[in-house]
Design an enzyme around this catalytic site. Structure first.
Site, PDB file in Angstrom:
ATOM      1  N   ASP A  39       0.801  -1.219   0.000  1.00 38.34           N
ATOM      2  CA  ASP A  39       0.000   0.000   0.000  1.00 38.34           C
ATOM      3  C   ASP A  39       0.834   1.269   0.000  1.00 38.34           C
ATOM      4  O   ASP A  39       0.413   2.284  -0.565  1.00 38.34           O
ATOM      5  CB  ASP A  39      -0.942   0.019   1.214  1.00 38.34           C
TER       6      ASP A  39
ATOM      7  N   ASP B 104       5.733   0.310   3.163  1.00 38.37           N
ATOM      8  CA  ASP B 104       5.992  -0.924   3.912  1.00 38.37           C
ATOM      9  C   ASP B 104       5.820  -2.135   2.997  1.00 38.37           C
ATOM     10  O   ASP B 104       5.692  -1.996   1.778  1.00 38.37           O
ATOM     11  CB  ASP B 104       5.072  -1.007   5.130  1.00 38.37           C
TER      12      ASP B 104
ATOM     13  N   TYR C 122      -5.258   0.855   9.207  1.00 36.41           N
ATOM     14  CA  TYR C 122      -6.521   0.850   8.466  1.00 36.41           C
ATOM     15  C   TYR C 122      -7.681   0.347   9.305  1.00 36.41           C
ATOM     16  O   TYR C 122      -8.432  -0.544   8.905  1.00 36.41           O
ATOM     17  CB  TYR C 122      -6.366   0.062   7.165  1.00 36.41           C
TER      18      TYR C 122
ATOM     19  N   GLU D  61       5.798   9.824   3.085  1.00 35.86           N
ATOM     20  CA  GLU D  61       5.424   8.487   2.605  1.00 35.86           C
ATOM     21  C   GLU D  61       4.458   8.568   1.424  1.00 35.86           C
ATOM     22  O   GLU D  61       3.440   9.241   1.495  1.00 35.86           O
ATOM     23  CB  GLU D  61       4.782   7.666   3.718  1.00 35.86           C
TER      24      GLU D  61
END
Length: 497
Positions: free
Chosen positions: A71, A74, A223, A475
């Protein structure tokens, strides 16, 4: 002499209409980014420094779960935001694919990389795989995806332990993808649509939140669903209606839309929470504004009852307009839209996309949007959207592009494991979990350019910290790029809007 004056005037007009950004180049790169996020056995691709990874995913559950996307920075596959990414990529192509030119096929390839994986994740009846990888273990390592030592646990929701939000979002992704892939592969599209209907039925019949199933694997940092699963069920039903024209799905939308809560809690990936009106929210967790915008097209075209869809969509637009008395977002002095929480660019690109889509729908229906006592033309929505896209691409106080590889000044030290560690070509030897820490803390630029990645973006004072430690700013995330693909395609075709 008159000829000279006319020529000079014409030249001045042309100078005034010089395209400030190369939207076509940005579009190409925004799609290329997804190649850098691929998991599994890689095909020949342009992002050559990435290699095969996670080739045993699913083995412990006796199912093939190889593929899909990481995603962000990571090495975990979170299927909830991955599905949202796939839905928005498909919506981008549906609305603006005609303007993509040679970038259309790579966009379709990016969608199909996601749907190939989702077919695997939903291949066992009564089971939907929701996560692959151990988020807590993964986030304690700074390691290339090609080297992962952390557990690749496959987490699933089932009839006994349901997860309606992740299942319904996967159903939406499959249905949306079936629409845009139908022209190029009708048989595959049919398979996607059949699976979408099966997964939706599962999500609706066995209701529950995956928060309750997975605990700290998702909450509060990974999430966690803060807004409930009812919005995902309606969102999926709307996409299934678009794909099938089956009245049952439209009835589902109508029968359930008024049951959505008026106020919701949003939980961001850093665990922070915000409370607000549901009509103004759209992202991986909350689909409310997206539902109203998406459905508004049918309501306008068929002159159906505008309540609640058009009313709520208009309220959403009025919550964004800088001049609106009911504005609920803020703008930096440099002009960037802000909502509470980390990784602000996720809001900028998602809301910008909705502005363009609603402008298109409203323009087709020859209607203005009313904010209290003043009318807003569809073209005004495009103007606001353009300011946001241009800010991302470098028209901002720092003259910095927030897309890696676009322009001359862009983030160099992004929070991304694969980008920041030596590539397999440069260093074939295995890098252990903790060995990567030296690269995380390094002051050097990332050795591998993750072209097209859009980072979380600047702070509200337009400042930016170009360092991996600042996760919120540095990120990149797939669902930042997915709606931006559509916006860039639009401005590639209409750069002077």
């Amino acid at each position: 002499m008159m000829m000279m004056v006319m020529t000079t005037t014409t030249m001045m007009m042309m100078v005034g209409r010089v395209i400030s950004q190369d939207y076509g180049d940005a579009l190409t790169k925004s799609i290329l980014f997804f190649e850098g996020q691929r998991s599994g056995k890689l095909p020949p691709q342009r992002m050559t420094w990435r290699k095969d990874s996670a080739l045993d995913d699913g083995n412990g559950s006796n199912v093939d779960l190889v593929g899909g996307y990481y995603d962000a920075g990571d090495n975990v596959k979170f299927n909830f935001p991955m599905a949202f990414t796939t839905t928005l990529l498909s919506w981008s192509v549906l609305e603006f694919g005609q303007f993509m030119g040679s970038d259309l096929q790579p966009a379709l390839d990016a969608i199909r990389w996601g749907t190939d994986y989702f077919l695997k994740a939903t291949s066992i009846p009564g089971t939907v795989f929701a996560i692959v990888g151990d988020p807590n273990a993964d986030h304690s390592c700074w390691q290339r995806p090609e080297d992962m030592d952390t557990p690749r646990t496959a987490y699933a929701v089932t009839t006994a332990n349901p997860g309606s939000e992740v299942s319904a979002e996967i159903a939406a992704a499959l249905a949306a993808s079936a629409i845009v892939l139908q022209a190029s592969d009708s048989q595959y599209s049919h398979e996607l649509l059949n699976r979408a209907q099966m997964v939706f039925q599962f999500a609706d019949t066995y209701r529950g939140s995956y928060n309750d199933v997975f605990g700290d694997v998702v909450c509060p940092y990974y999430y966690c669903d803060g807004s409930g699963f009812a919005d995902e069920l309606i969102w999926a039903a709307a996409w299934l209606y678009k794909a099938t024209n089956n009245q049952t799905y439209w009835d589902y939308v109508l029968n359930n839309i008024n049951n959505l809560p008026q106020d919701i809690k949003r939980i961001d990936i850093d665990g922070s929470t915000t409370q607000g009106g549901s009509f103004a929210e759209f992202g991986w967790d909350t689909k409310h504004a997206g539902i109203n915008i998406f459905v508004s097209k049918w309501v306008m075209d068929r002159q159906l009852n505008p309540s609640p869809f058009i009313y709520s969509a208009d309220r959403f637009i009025c919550s964004i307009l800088p001049e609106s008395p009911s504005k609920s977002v803020t703008y930096s002095s440099g002009g960037l839209l802000f909502k509470p929480g980390p990784c602000n660019m996720q809001h900028v690109t998602a809301l910008t996309f909705l502005l363009l889509v609603y402008s298109k729908y409203s323009n087709d229906s020859q209607r203005d949007i009313w904010c209290d006592n003043f009318a807003v033309s569809p073209s005004r929505l495009v103007q606001i959207a353009k300011t946001q896209v241009d800010y991302i691409l470098g028209k901002n106080p720092l003259s910095m592009s927030y897309m890696v590889g676009y322009g001359n000044n862009f983030p160099q030290k992004i929070h991304h494991r694969a980008s920041s560690l030596p590539s397999m070509d440069a260093q074939p030897a295995h890098i252990e979990c903790q060995e990567g820490s030296q690269y995380f803390h390094s002051q050097d630029p990332n050795p591998n350019l993750l072209v097209g990645a859009v980072v979380g973006g600047p702070a509200e004072d337009d400042s930016y910290v170009d360092f991996r430690v600042d996760v919120s700013q540095s990120e990149p995330i797939t669902y930042i790029n997915a709606p931006l693909v559509g916006a860039l395609a639009y401005f590639k075709e209409f750069p002077f809007s």
